[in-house]
Motif scaffolding. Structure first.
Motif, mmCIF file in Angstrom:
data_model
loop_
_atom_site.group_PDB
_atom_site.id
_atom_site.type_symbol
_atom_site.label_atom_id
_atom_site.label_comp_id
_atom_site.label_asym_id
_atom_site.label_seq_id
_atom_site.Cartn_x
_atom_site.Cartn_y
_atom_site.Cartn_z
ATOM 1 N N ASP A 99 0.731 -1.388 -0.097
ATOM 2 C CA ASP A 99 0.071 0.455 -0.351
ATOM 3 C C ASP A 99 0.897 1.373 -0.166
ATOM 4 O O ASP A 99 0.758 2.299 -0.695
ATOM 5 C CB ASP A 99 -0.781 -0.022 1.064
ATOM 6 C CG ASP A 99 -2.015 -1.045 1.206
ATOM 7 O OD1 ASP A 99 -2.406 -1.586 0.401
ATOM 8 O OD2 ASP A 99 -2.537 -1.589 2.231
ATOM 9 N N ALA A 100 1.852 1.356 0.552
ATOM 10 C CA ALA A 100 3.090 2.684 0.922
ATOM 11 C C ALA A 100 3.480 2.549 -1.016
ATOM 12 O O ALA A 100 3.223 4.495 -0.639
ATOM 13 C CB ALA A 100 3.758 2.197 1.624
ATOM 14 N N LEU A 101 4.153 1.570 -1.533
ATOM 15 C CA LEU A 101 4.614 1.813 -2.553
ATOM 16 C C LEU A 101 2.697 2.410 -3.839
ATOM 17 O O LEU A 101 3.500 3.043 -4.455
ATOM 18 C CB LEU A 101 4.834 0.367 -3.071
ATOM 19 C CG LEU A 101 6.023 0.325 -2.252
ATOM 20 C CD1 LEU A 101 6.150 -1.755 -3.086
ATOM 21 C CD2 LEU A 101 7.131 0.900 -2.353
ATOM 22 N N ILE A 102 2.035 1.665 -3.533
ATOM 23 C CA ILE A 102 0.985 2.109 -4.757
ATOM 24 C C ILE A 102 0.664 4.008 -3.597
ATOM 25 O O ILE A 102 0.556 4.819 -4.737
ATOM 26 C CB ILE A 102 -0.119 1.303 -4.450
ATOM 27 C CG1 ILE A 102 -0.197 0.525 -5.266
ATOM 28 C CG2 ILE A 102 -1.054 2.214 -5.343
ATOM 29 C CD1 ILE A 102 -0.935 -0.712 -4.800
ATOM 30 N N TRP A 103 0.959 4.409 -2.813
ATOM 31 C CA TRP A 103 0.463 5.457 -2.296
ATOM 32 C C TRP A 103 1.441 6.556 -3.118
ATOM 33 O O TRP A 103 1.214 7.519 -2.743
ATOM 34 C CB TRP A 103 0.563 6.128 -0.950
ATOM 35 C CG TRP A 103 -0.033 7.194 -0.001
ATOM 36 C CD1 TRP A 103 0.831 8.205 0.662
ATOM 37 C CD2 TRP A 103 -0.915 8.014 -0.539
ATOM 38 N NE1 TRP A 103 0.174 9.138 0.744
ATOM 39 C CE2 TRP A 103 -0.730 9.652 0.149
ATOM 40 C CE3 TRP A 103 -2.037 8.051 -2.100
ATOM 41 C CZ2 TRP A 103 -1.411 10.255 -0.262
ATOM 42 C CZ3 TRP A 103 -2.893 8.763 -2.253
ATOM 43 C CH2 TRP A 103 -3.031 10.272 -0.956
ATOM 44 N N ASP A 104 2.910 6.129 -2.399
ATOM 45 C CA ASP A 104 3.826 6.363 -2.718
ATOM 46 C C ASP A 104 3.546 7.325 -4.340
ATOM 47 O O ASP A 104 4.015 8.204 -5.192
ATOM 48 C CB ASP A 104 5.288 6.487 -2.587
ATOM 49 C CG ASP A 104 5.715 6.399 -1.005
ATOM 50 O OD1 ASP A 104 4.964 6.829 -0.374
ATOM 51 O OD2 ASP A 104 6.627 5.480 -0.868
ATOM 52 N N GLU A 105 3.822 6.327 -5.389
ATOM 53 C CA GLU A 105 3.248 6.529 -7.045
ATOM 54 C C GLU A 105 2.020 7.123 -7.023
ATOM 55 O O GLU A 105 2.469 7.998 -7.985
ATOM 56 C CB GLU A 105 3.267 4.490 -7.024
ATOM 57 C CG GLU A 105 3.315 5.075 -8.917
ATOM 58 C CD GLU A 105 3.099 3.766 -9.627
ATOM 59 O OE1 GLU A 105 2.189 3.541 -10.868
ATOM 60 O OE2 GLU A 105 3.073 2.908 -9.117
ATOM 61 N N ALA A 106 0.798 7.058 -6.563
ATOM 62 C CA ALA A 106 0.085 8.295 -6.477
ATOM 63 C C ALA A 106 0.167 9.314 -6.158
ATOM 64 O O ALA A 106 -0.148 10.866 -6.762
ATOM 65 C CB ALA A 106 -1.412 7.571 -5.207
ATOM 66 N N ARG A 107 1.076 9.683 -5.362
ATOM 67 C CA ARG A 107 1.669 10.807 -4.456
ATOM 68 C C ARG A 107 2.482 11.622 -5.490
ATOM 69 O O ARG A 107 2.515 12.472 -6.438
ATOM 70 C CB ARG A 107 2.442 10.817 -3.475
ATOM 71 C CG ARG A 107 1.373 10.917 -2.734
ATOM 72 C CD ARG A 107 2.054 10.700 -0.903
ATOM 73 N NE ARG A 107 2.921 11.374 -0.717
ATOM 74 C CZ ARG A 107 4.311 11.078 -0.034
ATOM 75 N NH1 ARG A 107 4.116 10.272 0.165
ATOM 76 N NH2 ARG A 107 4.962 11.715 -0.216
#
Length: 127
Positions: free
Chosen positions: A2-10
């Motif tokens: 989830d953290a990786l996907i959130w970082d990508e979204a940001r």
């Protein structure tokens, strides 16, 4: 994950790639539901549907009834991003991003803070 996907979204938000950012936020909701106990696939090998994810998050107490409007916003804007040719507007993307950030905070950060202080979410409020 989830953290990786959130970082990508940001990163997408920072690059003004709002359609991509919204699609990732929508996908994050699925990941959170699975992380909170929803099977990643059914007997036919298919991923859960959006409403199934929302129902699971609500039944697990991750989201409340008052948050359902925001979840619908992720779904609606995300569906447009996935199925329409029109790009997502900055304001719509920012709204979806703000709710997604809060969802991540509620699903993970606050529990982690409580555990770090030696308190579990199962502890009762004393009166």
């Amino acid at each position: 994950m989830d953290a990786l996907i959130w970082d990508e979204a940001r990163t997408c938000f920072g690059a003004a790639a709002y359609t991509a950012a919204v699609m990732l936020c929508r996908k994050l909701l699925f990941h959170i539901a699975v992380d909170k106990g929803l099977p990643a696939s059914n007997a036919r090998g298919r991923a859960p549907g959006f409403q199934e994810c929302v129902n699971h998050l609500e039944s697990e107490g991750v989201i409340t009834k008052t948050m359902l409007g925001w979840v619908d916003r992720i779904k609606d804007v995300g569906n447009d991003a996935n199925h329409e040719v029109t790009p997502v507007a900055k304001a719509d993307a920012e709204a979806v991003g703000a709710f997604t950030q809060q969802l991540l905070t509620l699903a993970y950060a606050l529990d982690a803070m409580m555990k770090a202080q030696g308190v579990t979410t199962d502890d009762k409020v004393s009166q």
